[in-house]
Write a protein that holds these residues in place. Structure first.
Motif, PDB file in Angstrom:
ATOM      1  N   VAL A  13     -11.654   4.580   9.432  1.00 14.80           N
ATOM      2  CA  VAL A  13     -10.235   4.908  10.174  1.00 14.80           C
ATOM      3  C   VAL A  13      -9.197   3.874   9.794  1.00 14.80           C
ATOM      4  O   VAL A  13      -9.645   2.680  10.246  1.00 14.80           O
ATOM      5  CB  VAL A  13     -10.579   5.373  11.622  1.00 14.80           C
ATOM      6  N   HIS A  14      -8.222   4.361   9.199  1.00 17.89           N
ATOM      7  CA  HIS A  14      -7.244   3.295   8.755  1.00 17.89           C
ATOM      8  C   HIS A  14      -6.400   2.670   9.758  1.00 17.89           C
ATOM      9  O   HIS A  14      -6.440   3.161  10.863  1.00 17.89           O
ATOM     10  CB  HIS A  14      -6.324   3.943   7.690  1.00 17.89           C
ATOM     11  N   CYS A  15      -5.492   1.663   9.139  1.00 18.33           N
ATOM     12  CA  CYS A  15      -4.520   1.011  10.003  1.00 18.33           C
ATOM     13  C   CYS A  15      -3.338   1.773  10.174  1.00 18.33           C
ATOM     14  O   CYS A  15      -3.033   2.695   9.503  1.00 18.33           O
ATOM     15  CB  CYS A  15      -4.412  -0.359   9.499  1.00 18.33           C
ATOM     16  N   LEU A  16      -2.425   1.338  11.083  1.00 19.86           N
ATOM     17  CA  LEU A  16      -0.986   1.869  11.203  1.00 19.86           C
ATOM     18  C   LEU A  16      -0.210   1.602   9.775  1.00 19.86           C
ATOM     19  O   LEU A  16      -0.295   0.540   9.608  1.00 19.86           O
ATOM     20  CB  LEU A  16      -0.540   1.282  12.504  1.00 19.86           C
ATOM     21  N   GLY A  17       0.159   2.659   9.487  1.00 18.66           N
ATOM     22  CA  GLY A  17       1.085   2.561   8.168  1.00 18.66           C
ATOM     23  C   GLY A  17       0.390   2.621   6.870  1.00 18.66           C
ATOM     24  O   GLY A  17       0.864   2.811   5.891  1.00 18.66           O
ATOM     25  N   CYS A  18      -0.917   2.564   7.214  1.00 17.38           N
ATOM     26  CA  CYS A  18      -2.016   2.924   5.840  1.00 17.38           C
ATOM     27  C   CYS A  18      -2.058   4.201   5.828  1.00 17.38           C
ATOM     28  O   CYS A  18      -2.019   5.115   6.402  1.00 17.38           O
ATOM     29  CB  CYS A  18      -3.287   1.867   6.254  1.00 17.38           C
ATOM     30  N   ASP A  19      -2.937   4.698   4.491  1.00 18.27           N
ATOM     31  CA  ASP A  19      -3.425   6.034   4.519  1.00 18.27           C
ATOM     32  C   ASP A  19      -4.924   6.071   4.506  1.00 18.27           C
ATOM     33  O   ASP A  19      -5.479   4.889   4.361  1.00 18.27           O
ATOM     34  CB  ASP A  19      -2.735   6.642   3.411  1.00 18.27           C
ATOM     35  N   ALA A  20      -5.529   7.128   4.385  1.00 21.11           N
ATOM     36  CA  ALA A  20      -7.102   7.130   4.538  1.00 21.11           C
ATOM     37  C   ALA A  20      -7.537   6.401   3.383  1.00 21.11           C
ATOM     38  O   ALA A  20      -8.555   5.710   3.500  1.00 21.11           O
ATOM     39  CB  ALA A  20      -7.365   8.528   4.471  1.00 21.11           C
ATOM     40  N   MET A  21      -7.083   6.449   2.082  1.00 20.54           N
ATOM     41  CA  MET A  21      -7.513   5.662   0.946  1.00 20.54           C
ATOM     42  C   MET A  21      -7.628   4.356   1.077  1.00 20.54           C
ATOM     43  O   MET A  21      -8.315   3.640   0.456  1.00 20.54           O
ATOM     44  CB  MET A  21      -7.001   6.043  -0.280  1.00 20.54           C
ATOM     45  N   THR A  22      -7.117   3.555   1.958  1.00 15.24           N
ATOM     46  CA  THR A  22      -7.236   2.299   2.370  1.00 15.24           C
ATOM     47  C   THR A  22      -8.487   1.973   2.761  1.00 15.24           C
ATOM     48  O   THR A  22      -8.961   0.619   2.278  1.00 15.24           O
ATOM     49  CB  THR A  22      -6.287   1.901   3.677  1.00 15.24           C
ATOM     50  N   MET A  23      -9.302   2.935   3.281  1.00 13.42           N
ATOM     51  CA  MET A  23     -10.716   2.632   3.705  1.00 13.42           C
ATOM     52  C   MET A  23     -11.540   3.051   2.509  1.00 13.42           C
ATOM     53  O   MET A  23     -12.882   3.237   2.875  1.00 13.42           O
ATOM     54  CB  MET A  23     -11.060   3.457   5.235  1.00 13.42           C
ATOM     55  N   SER A  24     -11.290   3.732   1.341  1.00 13.45           N
ATOM     56  CA  SER A  24     -12.169   3.994   0.329  1.00 13.45           C
ATOM     57  C   SER A  24     -12.946   3.058  -0.099  1.00 13.45           C
ATOM     58  O   SER A  24     -13.784   3.332  -0.664  1.00 13.45           O
ATOM     59  CB  SER A  24     -11.281   4.333  -0.737  1.00 13.45           C
ATOM     60  N   ASN A  25     -13.081   1.734   0.159  1.00 11.56           N
ATOM     61  CA  ASN A  25     -14.118   0.781  -0.177  1.00 11.56           C
ATOM     62  C   ASN A  25     -15.277   1.161   0.288  1.00 11.56           C
ATOM     63  O   ASN A  25     -16.359   0.596  -0.100  1.00 11.56           O
ATOM     64  CB  ASN A  25     -13.572  -0.705   0.366  1.00 11.56           C
ATOM     65  N   PHE A  26     -15.415   2.079   1.398  1.00  9.63           N
ATOM     66  CA  PHE A  26     -16.932   2.566   1.879  1.00  9.63           C
ATOM     67  C   PHE A  26     -17.298   3.564   0.929  1.00  9.63           C
ATOM     68  O   PHE A  26     -18.639   4.140   1.041  1.00  9.63           O
ATOM     69  CB  PHE A  26     -16.611   3.247   3.406  1.00  9.63           C
ATOM     70  N   LEU A  27     -16.565   4.298   0.149  1.00  8.02           N
ATOM     71  CA  LEU A  27     -17.042   5.374  -0.598  1.00  8.02           C
ATOM     72  C   LEU A  27     -18.221   5.074  -1.610  1.00  8.02           C
ATOM     73  O   LEU A  27     -19.065   5.933  -1.720  1.00  8.02           O
ATOM     74  CB  LEU A  27     -15.622   6.024  -1.532  1.00  8.02           C
TER      75      LEU A  27
END
Length: 134
Positions: A13-27
């Motif tokens: 789950v991403h941070c405020l102002g970020c989008d979902a792809m901010t957490m794509s390092n888990f993919l």
């Protein structure tokens, strides 16, 4: 197709102002670790985590039920998904969100931005410190 059994689901789950792809390092870990990674995106890049943050908080968006709906829809569609085998990691606003929605998950890991309330009963997250179910 061979039987795959139940796969763990990890919400990142991403941070405020970020989008979902901010957490794509888990993919990249999804296939190599046999897990499903869910990257929810909050409205206006925010989640309503009760005390935080942005558009979602200001407009009373029900992100707790948004996460619950993702779990139920995935488990209804895919036999290898069981909501009881769901985990969550969150960064900043996402950390607040996974803590707020902790009852939906087997375990949560806020990277930053989490809060606990003193009036929360012991066992809110599924059991007490001895492992007894609440």
């Amino acid at each position: 197709l061979k039987e795959i059994g139940t796969l763990p689901v990890v919400f990142a789950v991403h941070c405020l102002g970020c989008d979902a792809m901010t957490m794509s390092n888990f993919l990249p870990y999804a296939n190599s670790r046999n897990m499903i990674v869910v990257l929810p995106e909050g409205l206006h890049n925010s989640f309503n985590a009760k005390y935080c943050c942005g558009y979602a908080l200001q407009n009373g968006i029900d992100d707790f039920n948004f996460f619950s709906l993702i779990q139920s829809e995935m488990s209804a569609e895919f036999e290898f998904v069981n909501p009881n085998v769901s985990y969550a990691v969150g960064w900043s606003n996402g950390g607040y969100m996974v803590t707020h929605a902790a009852t939906l998950f087997r375990a949560v890991s806020p990277i930053s931005g989490y809060s606990y309330t003193i009036d929360s009963p012991m066992g809110q997250f599924g059991g007490d410190w001895k492992g007894n179910n609440g």
